[in-house]
Design a protein around this motif. Structure first.
Motif, mmCIF file in Angstrom:
data_model
loop_
_atom_site.group_PDB
_atom_site.id
_atom_site.type_symbol
_atom_site.label_atom_id
_atom_site.label_comp_id
_atom_site.label_asym_id
_atom_site.label_seq_id
_atom_site.Cartn_x
_atom_site.Cartn_y
_atom_site.Cartn_z
ATOM 1 N N UNK A 196 11.498 -2.094 -10.061
ATOM 2 C CA UNK A 196 11.623 -2.126 -8.601
ATOM 3 C C UNK A 196 11.043 -3.413 -8.025
ATOM 4 N N UNK A 197 9.874 -3.794 -8.497
ATOM 5 C CA UNK A 197 9.250 -5.019 -7.993
ATOM 6 C C UNK A 197 10.076 -6.245 -8.351
ATOM 7 N N UNK A 198 10.673 -6.258 -9.528
ATOM 8 C CA UNK A 198 11.530 -7.384 -9.911
ATOM 9 C C UNK A 198 12.729 -7.510 -8.971
ATOM 10 N N UNK A 199 13.328 -6.380 -8.642
ATOM 11 C CA UNK A 199 14.482 -6.411 -7.733
ATOM 12 C C UNK A 199 14.075 -6.885 -6.343
ATOM 13 N N UNK A 200 12.938 -6.407 -5.851
ATOM 14 C CA UNK A 200 12.499 -6.802 -4.515
ATOM 15 C C UNK A 200 12.171 -8.291 -4.459
ATOM 16 N N UNK A 201 11.514 -8.805 -5.494
ATOM 17 C CA UNK A 201 11.168 -10.222 -5.495
ATOM 18 C C UNK A 201 12.393 -11.105 -5.679
ATOM 19 N N UNK A 256 0.830 -1.210 0.000
ATOM 20 C CA UNK A 256 0.000 0.000 0.000
ATOM 21 C C UNK A 256 0.860 1.254 0.000
ATOM 22 N N UNK A 257 1.946 1.223 0.717
ATOM 23 C CA UNK A 257 2.843 2.383 0.733
ATOM 24 C C UNK A 257 3.484 2.569 -0.641
ATOM 25 N N UNK A 258 3.860 1.465 -1.297
ATOM 26 C CA UNK A 258 4.424 1.555 -2.645
ATOM 27 C C UNK A 258 3.406 2.154 -3.620
ATOM 28 N N UNK A 259 2.150 1.734 -3.498
ATOM 29 C CA UNK A 259 1.113 2.267 -4.374
ATOM 30 C C UNK A 259 0.922 3.766 -4.145
#
Length: 888
Positions: free
Chosen positions: A205-210, A186-189
């Motif tokens: 960013x999401x690829x790096x985090x995952x 939610x904070x990312x959104x």
């Protein structure tokens, strides 16, 4: 009342002196800071109204202003001490007040009455300090800044009611407020929505985090962006200096200097030697370059300088560990082989310069970056004994950036680069100048558009009679009599020569001092000369000039209708679609012109443009198919000879049509010369790779203030904080990942297809290759197999699951015919008209794929709706298919 106020520091020096008072404009305060100060003031005054004011302080307030206690409804306290909570601990002390600050409180009240009649809101700050005396020692225990404002609401203002004694909500203590726990998603959104982040950036960013699943310690995160990405002189590499003064450990950021005393132009130099050593902030694609050098290092280590070898070994974690084990065993580090000063690695590089408009206002100064691209490396500059190894990927490296309104002085602008070229010249044997160099460099060519070439060469511009740089005739001629490098200085009008190419013998290019070939060394860059000039000018004539075969309004409307439908046919590999011909032809980008010529020329103009005019345009397409070549492979002499014949025929046909011959049209006739000179396709000499890179300069500026400093700082931040990254953006943080990336490069050279990612989302399956994307949805689902068949992909599967073996499920087109037979047979270049999709379903391994195809409908009856390419056995609809050239 003056908008200036004075603040006395919290801690005072009790030797009769006060610290320097700061004078600050109240209007400089941000609205957020004003609101914060107002909340603090409300809290403190509310405490006074609740607990009362001590007798000594109340007496002094009445002496200053009798209306002050009434305004805030202050009452005298009968308790001997003021109860104040500090750090969750109750203490009771006798208050002592700074009378100077009480006087300032009086000014606040007077100013408050003035603001009620003043339409302009004014602000004043009163600093109230309560001092506690304990053990004969003065200690500040409470300091607050109070800001009061009037927004023309007077007594109706809610904040003002609070000052009248009305109970207000104490929002300064966040512990008393309950809040819901927000998830990280939610904070990312919220952050993405509030900062307008691009979807591609969020995906990365999401690829790096995952992928890495970092453990986040929120308490250790920096408090600001400046702390997160902090740079100073210690982040700059040590220069390769020839002087003895190399003891300093800290170097300043690259300075921004004035190019002349009049201030017309500024320049920031990052360094050519630093760039090729991989330590310059200008090495924007530093990691991809290192991976290329790593593949060469495995087979030809002598071609790589020691400075780059060390960086390659740092990427290989296993090599670092082995070196550490060797040292622990007492064997010592393995010394690098000392390279002889007469036999050190040699770079061949292309250099470019071009003006970049940073802002939409053309009257503002433009940015002029100087970039290089490494073409090849070899063990020595002796070409006869050491064959150069050509790099597969062309990555621009920033050497320096200028900023001026108009062109700066050529000698001042190129001086830093020329000094380094002289130092790195393989023919320079001066031991003092060349001391410490680990490689040599020679320029292969200069890539620039026509105005920039005129500026660098100091010759006539493209609008003059002597505009052609390769001819010695005046005006335009189809018979080409090429000029020579050794005759360059004779191209000035005199009694013995009527040539007027150069401006003056007193205004020579500084590049001439390097013995650089001033004629053949400057390529006729095809992006500007061929596409924008020759092809773009022809399209402008078709759209709006009667003397150049202008189409009728009804014909232009049909062309625009086709282009509107073809917008839906654009594959992922193209950033933009071709816009309306009648309305936007003068605004076409270079990519749009190339896409029009090389991909959709036949389906757009077939049946509209006259057959002989269309065949004339197809001559340009044919010539580029012959000598274009996106890679650095040599072009056969037969193709070069044919391309020269075709380009001359194109010019002659324009003369037969009665159309004017532009300078760029004539200059395009010389393109085969560059293919011979540099032993590669002319697309490999184009400025497209630089044009795409120049977006960086426009995108990173946050304002128009000090643009060079902003560019420099962003580059230094990138060089300091960017982790080793693969071509697809994933971080290389292990020896295993490093070797996987090397295998990808090696497999790419062998012609094998490499799958980077396989994803599925909402029914769309996608396989990402290094150079294209294949899906099961149109327009990204058509491919050419190595046996020549054209397949429509209906599904992509991994069989068996988690085996990394991918199959294409789809159907073949049963009918294939050439899209054109004149002026060339299109089937020779895998361009067809296809129809009747087979209803039989087949499967093919990904390694059977030759390339991805661009597919658009051909001569539809109704261009208002896009037909379905997956429908089988449809004979009345044909599709024009052609390979996406850079994916072959």
């Amino acid at each position: 009342m003056d908008n200036r106020f004075e603040l006395v520091s919290d801690e005072q020096v009790y030797d009769g002196k006060l610290k320097r008072k700061r004078k600050v404009k109240v209007n400089c305060l941000t609205p957020e800071y004003r609101q914060k100060m107002k909340r603090i003031a409300v809290k403190e005054l509310h405490q006074w109204m609740s607990n009362g004011v001590s007798e000594s302080f109340m007496t002094h307030l009445k002496e200053l202003s009798s209306t002050l206690p009434e305004l805030f409804a202050l009452k005298q306290s009968f308790t001997p001490a003021l109860e104040i909570s500090t750090a969750n601990k109750e203490i009771s002390k006798q208050p002592s007040f700074d009378y100077l600050e009480v006087d300032m409180l009086k000014d606040l009240i007077e100013n408050n009455s003035d603001m009620r009649t003043n339409p302009e809101p004014e602000y004043c700050i009163v600093k109230i300090s309560l001092h506690v005396h304990q053990a004969e020692k003065s200690v500040d225990f409470l300091t607050s800044d109070v800001i009061m404002s009037d927004d023309n609401q007077q007594l109706n203002d809610a904040d003002y009611d609070g000052f009248q004694g009305t109970t207000v909500l104490d929002v300064t203590d966040s512990s008393s407020l309950s809040s819901n726990i927000l998830s990280f998603t939610r904070i990312l959104q919220h952050w993405a929505a509030s900062t307008n982040q691009k979807k591609s950036h969020l995906t990365y960013l999401l690829q790096l985090l995952k992928e890495h699943k970092p453990l986040i310690d929120f308490d250790t995160l920096p408090a600001s962006g400046n702390q997160l990405i902090f740079i100073d002189g210690r982040n700059m590499p040590q220069p390769f200096a020839t002087s003895e003064n190399t003891t300093s450990k800290k170097y300043p950021l690259p300075p921004v200097i004035d190019l002349n005393i009049n201030g017309n132009g500024r320049y920031c130099h990052f360094g050519l030697e630093n760039a090729l050593s991989g330590i310059s902030p200008g090495s924007y694609f530093h990691n991809s370059d290192l991976l290329q050098y790593a593949t060469i290092f495995k087979t030809n280590p002598e071609c790589i300088p020691i400075c780059i070898r060390k960086k390659v070994e740092q990427l290989d974690g296993e090599a670092v560990m082995e070196e550490a084990r060797r040292i622990l065993r007492g064997e010592g580090a393995v010394p690098y082989t000392q390279q002889s000063s007469m036999n050190i690695p040699h770079f061949k590089a292309d250099i470019t310069a071009d003006g970049v408009q940073l802002f939409n206002n053309s009257e503002k100064a433009e940015c002029i970056p100087i970039c290089i691209v490494v073409h090849s490396v070899s063990e020595s500059s002796e070409r006869s004994s050491h064959k150069p190894i050509v790099l597969q990927m062309r990555s621009p490296i920033i050497v320096g950036v200028g900023h001026s309104k108009g062109k700066p002085d050529i000698n001042e602008f190129l001086s830093p680069v020329l000094e380094e070229l002289i130092r790195l010249d393989p023919n320079n044997h001066d031991e003092f100048i060349t001391r410490g160099r680990q490689f040599t460099v020679s320029l292969r060519c200069v890539i620039a558009d026509w105005p920039m070439r005129s500026y660098l060469k100091r010759i006539k511009g493209h609008s003059g009679y002597w505009s052609c740089e390769r001819c010695v005739q005046k005006g335009v001629s189809c018979d080409i009599n090429s000029s020579r490098n050794e005759d360059f200085l004779t191209y000035c009008q005199s009694d013995n020569c009527l040539d007027e190419h150069i401006n003056s013998l007193h205004d020579l290019s500084p590049l001439h001092k390097l013995n650089f070939p001033m004629v053949s060394g400057f390529v006729l860059e095809p992006m500007h000369t061929f596409y924008a000039g020759c092809v773009g000018g022809r399209l402008k004539g078709i759209a709006g000039k009667k003397s150049e075969g202008k189409l009728s309004s009804s014909q232009l409307a049909k062309v625009d209708q086709r282009l509107a439908l073809l917008k839906l046919c654009k594959p992922f590999e193209f950033d933009r679609h071709v816009r309306s011909l009648s309305q936007c032809v003068k605004k076409y980008k270079h990519h749009e012109i190339r896409d029009m010529l090389m991909y959709i020329l036949i389906p757009v103009f077939s049946g509209i443009l006259q057959a002989d005019k269309l065949e004339n345009l197809l001559l340009l397409q044919y010539a580029m198919l012959l000598i274009g070549g996106f890679d650095s492979s040599p072009i056969s002499s037969a193709k070069i000879k044919e391309a020269s014949r075709v380009l001359k025929l194109y010019v002659q046909q324009l003369i037969d049509f009665g159309y004017p011959i532009r300078p760029t049209t004539h200059a395009s006739s010389h393109l085969p010369e560059d293919a011979v000179k540099f032993d590669c396709g002319v697309e490999a000499l184009s400025a497209f790779v630089f044009e795409n890179f120049y977006r960086f300069f426009r995108n990173i500026l946050s304002s128009g203030n000090l643009p060079l400093e902003q560019i420099r700082n962003r580059l230094v931040e990138r060089s300091k904080y960017l982790l080793p990254t693969s071509a697809d953006g994933m971080i290389i943080n292990s020896s295993k990942q490093f070797h996987i990336e090397l295998k990808k490069l090696e497999a790419n050279k062998s012609g094998k297809k490499i799958v980077v990612t396989f994803t599925e989302w909402k029914g769309t399956r996608k396989i990402i290759f290094p150079d294209f994307v294949l899906t099961n949805k149109y327009p990204n689902n058509i491919c050419l197999l190595k046996n020549g068949n054209i397949v429509v992909c209906k599904d992509l599967i991994e069989s068996p699951p988690k085996s990394k073996v991918f199959l294409i499920i789809g159907s073949l087109f049963k009918v294939r015919e050439p899209a054109c037979v004149q002026p060339y047979l299109s089937s020779d270049y895998d361009t067809f008209l296809v129809s009747k999709l087979d209803d039989l379903i087949g499967e093919w391994n990904l390694n059977n794929v030759q390339c991805k195809m661009y597919a658009v409908p051909y001569k539809l009856v109704d261009y208002s709706k896009l037909p379905d390419i997956t429908l089988t056995n449809v004979s009345n609809i044909k599709w024009f298919v052609t390979p996406i050239r850079h994916t072959i």
